[in-house]
Design a protein around this motif. Sequence first.
Motif, PDB file in Angstrom:
ATOM      1  N   GLU A  42       0.846  -1.186   0.000  1.00 49.33           N
ATOM      2  CA  GLU A  42       0.000   0.000   0.000  1.00 49.33           C
ATOM      3  C   GLU A  42       0.886   1.243   0.000  1.00 49.33           C
ATOM      4  O   GLU A  42       1.862   1.310   0.742  1.00 49.33           O
ATOM      5  CB  GLU A  42      -0.913  -0.017   1.233  1.00 49.33           C
ATOM      6  CG  GLU A  42      -1.795  -1.257   1.205  1.00 49.33           C
ATOM      7  CD  GLU A  42      -3.088  -1.099   1.961  1.00 49.33           C
ATOM      8  OE1 GLU A  42      -3.106  -0.289   2.899  1.00 49.33           O
ATOM      9  OE2 GLU A  42      -4.059  -1.783   1.601  1.00 49.33           O
ATOM     10  N   ILE A  43       0.530   2.199  -0.855  1.00 46.21           N
ATOM     11  CA  ILE A  43       1.321   3.442  -0.923  1.00 46.21           C
ATOM     12  C   ILE A  43       0.422   4.592  -0.492  1.00 46.21           C
ATOM     13  O   ILE A  43      -0.531   4.936  -1.188  1.00 46.21           O
ATOM     14  CB  ILE A  43       1.857   3.676  -2.349  1.00 46.21           C
ATOM     15  CG1 ILE A  43       2.638   2.442  -2.820  1.00 46.21           C
ATOM     16  CG2 ILE A  43       2.740   4.922  -2.377  1.00 46.21           C
ATOM     17  CD1 ILE A  43       3.119   2.514  -4.248  1.00 46.21           C
ATOM     18  N   PRO A  44       0.681   5.167   0.669  1.00 51.44           N
ATOM     19  CA  PRO A  44      -0.118   6.304   1.115  1.00 51.44           C
ATOM     20  C   PRO A  44       0.326   7.597   0.454  1.00 51.44           C
ATOM     21  O   PRO A  44       1.341   7.625  -0.257  1.00 51.44           O
ATOM     22  CB  PRO A  44       0.131   6.349   2.615  1.00 51.44           C
ATOM     23  CG  PRO A  44       1.377   5.605   2.843  1.00 51.44           C
ATOM     24  CD  PRO A  44       1.695   4.784   1.641  1.00 51.44           C
ATOM     25  N   GLU A  45      -0.425   8.667   0.712  1.00 55.28           N
ATOM     26  CA  GLU A  45      -0.056   9.965   0.157  1.00 55.28           C
ATOM     27  C   GLU A  45       1.262  10.435   0.754  1.00 55.28           C
ATOM     28  O   GLU A  45       1.572  10.102   1.897  1.00 55.28           O
ATOM     29  CB  GLU A  45      -1.158  10.980   0.456  1.00 55.28           C
ATOM     30  CG  GLU A  45      -2.380  10.700  -0.381  1.00 55.28           C
ATOM     31  CD  GLU A  45      -3.448  11.760  -0.222  1.00 55.28           C
ATOM     32  OE1 GLU A  45      -3.111  12.945  -0.295  1.00 55.28           O
ATOM     33  OE2 GLU A  45      -4.609  11.384  -0.024  1.00 55.28           O
ATOM     34  N   ASN A  46       1.967  11.208  -0.025  1.00 56.94           N
ATOM     35  CA  ASN A  46       3.195  11.834   0.449  1.00 56.94           C
ATOM     36  C   ASN A  46       4.178  10.831   1.057  1.00 56.94           C
ATOM     37  O   ASN A  46       4.700  11.042   2.147  1.00 56.94           O
ATOM     38  CB  ASN A  46       2.820  12.909   1.484  1.00 56.94           C
ATOM     39  CG  ASN A  46       3.915  13.933   1.618  1.00 56.94           C
ATOM     40  OD1 ASN A  46       4.963  13.809   0.981  1.00 56.94           O
ATOM     41  ND2 ASN A  46       3.693  14.937   2.454  1.00 56.94           N
ATOM     42  N   ASP A  47       4.409   9.735   0.347  1.00 55.36           N
ATOM     43  CA  ASP A  47       5.266   8.669   0.858  1.00 55.36           C
ATOM     44  C   ASP A  47       6.307   8.315  -0.200  1.00 55.36           C
ATOM     45  O   ASP A  47       6.119   8.601  -1.384  1.00 55.36           O
ATOM     46  CB  ASP A  47       4.403   7.435   1.172  1.00 55.36           C
ATOM     47  CG  ASP A  47       5.156   6.400   1.990  1.00 55.36           C
ATOM     48  OD1 ASP A  47       6.092   6.777   2.722  1.00 55.36           O
ATOM     49  OD2 ASP A  47       4.805   5.208   1.899  1.00 55.36           O
ATOM     50  N   VAL A  48       7.393   7.711   0.221  1.00 55.35           N
ATOM     51  CA  VAL A  48       8.398   7.256  -0.729  1.00 55.35           C
ATOM     52  C   VAL A  48       8.673   5.781  -0.469  1.00 55.35           C
ATOM     53  O   VAL A  48       8.932   5.382   0.666  1.00 55.35           O
ATOM     54  CB  VAL A  48       9.714   8.063  -0.587  1.00 55.35           C
ATOM     55  CG1 VAL A  48      10.832   7.437  -1.422  1.00 55.35           C
ATOM     56  CG2 VAL A  48       9.495   9.511  -1.015  1.00 55.35           C
ATOM     57  N   VAL A  49       8.569   4.974  -1.526  1.00 48.89           N
ATOM     58  CA  VAL A  49       8.947   3.563  -1.426  1.00 48.89           C
ATOM     59  C   VAL A  49      10.018   3.330  -2.476  1.00 48.89           C
ATOM     60  O   VAL A  49       9.829   3.662  -3.648  1.00 48.89           O
ATOM     61  CB  VAL A  49       7.753   2.614  -1.704  1.00 48.89           C
ATOM     62  CG1 VAL A  49       8.204   1.157  -1.638  1.00 48.89           C
ATOM     63  CG2 VAL A  49       6.612   2.856  -0.718  1.00 48.89           C
ATOM     64  N   ALA A  50      11.160   2.803  -2.047  1.00 50.39           N
ATOM     65  CA  ALA A  50      12.217   2.468  -3.004  1.00 50.39           C
ATOM     66  C   ALA A  50      12.278   0.953  -3.113  1.00 50.39           C
ATOM     67  O   ALA A  50      12.381   0.258  -2.103  1.00 50.39           O
ATOM     68  CB  ALA A  50      13.554   3.027  -2.529  1.00 50.39           C
ATOM     69  N   LEU A  51      12.193   0.449  -4.362  1.00 52.95           N
ATOM     70  CA  LEU A  51      12.252  -0.994  -4.594  1.00 52.95           C
ATOM     71  C   LEU A  51      13.606  -1.342  -5.177  1.00 52.95           C
ATOM     72  O   LEU A  51      14.054  -0.711  -6.137  1.00 52.95           O
ATOM     73  CB  LEU A  51      11.202  -1.427  -5.613  1.00 52.95           C
ATOM     74  CG  LEU A  51       9.753  -1.568  -5.186  1.00 52.95           C
ATOM     75  CD1 LEU A  51       8.931  -2.047  -6.380  1.00 52.95           C
ATOM     76  CD2 LEU A  51       9.605  -2.529  -4.016  1.00 52.95           C
TER      77      LEU A  51
END
Length: 364
Positions: A42-51
Amino acid sequence: MTVDPFVSLENVEVHFEKEQGLVEGLFNDPDRVKAVDDVSLEIPENDVVALVGESGCGKTTLGKAAIGVQRPTGGSVRYRGQDIWAAKDGMGEIPYERIRKSLQIIHQDPGGSLNPNRTVMKSLTTPLSRWQPDMDSEDRRARVLRMLERVGMKPPGDYASRYPHQLSGGEQQRVALVRALLMNPDLILADEAVSALDVSLRVETMDLLLELQEEFGTSFLFISHDLSNARYLAENAGGRLGVMYLGELVEIGPAEEVLQNPKHPYTKVLRWATADVDPDGWEAQEPPVRGIDIPDPVNPPSGCRFHPRCPEAREICTGETPALSDESAASRDHCAKCFRDDPNHEYWSSEPLEGTEATHLETH
Ligand SMILES: Nc1ncnc2c1ncn2[C@@H]1O[C@H](COP(=O)(O)OP(=O)(O)OP(=O)(O)O)[C@@H](O)[C@H]1O
Ligand code: SF4
Ligand SMILES: [Mg+2]
């Protein structure tokens, strides 16, 4: 802690049919490349996910599924609760076009994604006029110039009149970034966005991404095969780091935790192989991995896909598949798809496999 997502992936699977020759196709079922399997995120607002993960592990395929340009063969992808593919088929409350505008992509090769026959100004005003037809053409041009200046392309009028071949790789990357930002997106997929740049420009571009992320409150799904880049971005944004292996998301959590206390044996391999992440720890030792077999995404290993290479593998890992709990996808907790993450799992009473660290210690 559970957060409000606006993009949710639930048990997403993307399998591709491998092309076959005419005769082969008559007699055999096609092979299926299992590019992505059972990924929830899940990706919320104003978030950063690095894969992060090795080449071919499914990062791009997963990223494209998350922004609604790759249709999954299983599971679902939702934007603000709306199934993206139901919207595409005309069965949604949120129009597919609006979803696509909200979920933007910056490709690895920015030059290739810019029309060589259009000036920068034309490349940037065309999507704006499509999405905001009421905007006056002078306002459109002024907005483009302001954004070019914002990303450091000064004087903006000069850059606006150039064609892509008259820009450096870093400048093309900035134009691609402006094009994505002009749509006011909720999420930008940055696929290997800095890999082609030289080292000094890489840091500068990542710093710019971080500044703009904060300024516009846009979420980023940043993909890289390079742990140093993924770490730089995720740590500085206070975001999460996700590790992929052979189509699966095998570990995710706050970047610092994942790097300082990796739970999955594959994350330890990545860490070992990245000197600036772990300068004096693993570097001097043997790689924490068994065998160098390159795994085949058509026929991935049974049980835990990492078991043929895992130095901690036990009998149970060859037949049973570890899972990331559903709650993990919705939280910022640090978790791994490995039986060792559960202190009560029967893994601990299972026999170590031949050649693993446990048998190695017994025989010495
Ligand atoms: N359109 C397609 N048809 C068939 N197979 C595909 C297709 N796209 C990707 N694949 C396969 O799916 C697997 C995952 O590919 P993907 O591009 O997602 O990997 P990646 O992690 O982004 O790799 P890289 O770091 O090299 O960009 C690979 O085995 C690839 O060959
Ligand atoms: S489940 Fe078993 S094989 Fe898989 S990573 Fe964990 S210890 Fe290794
Ligand atoms: Mg890729």
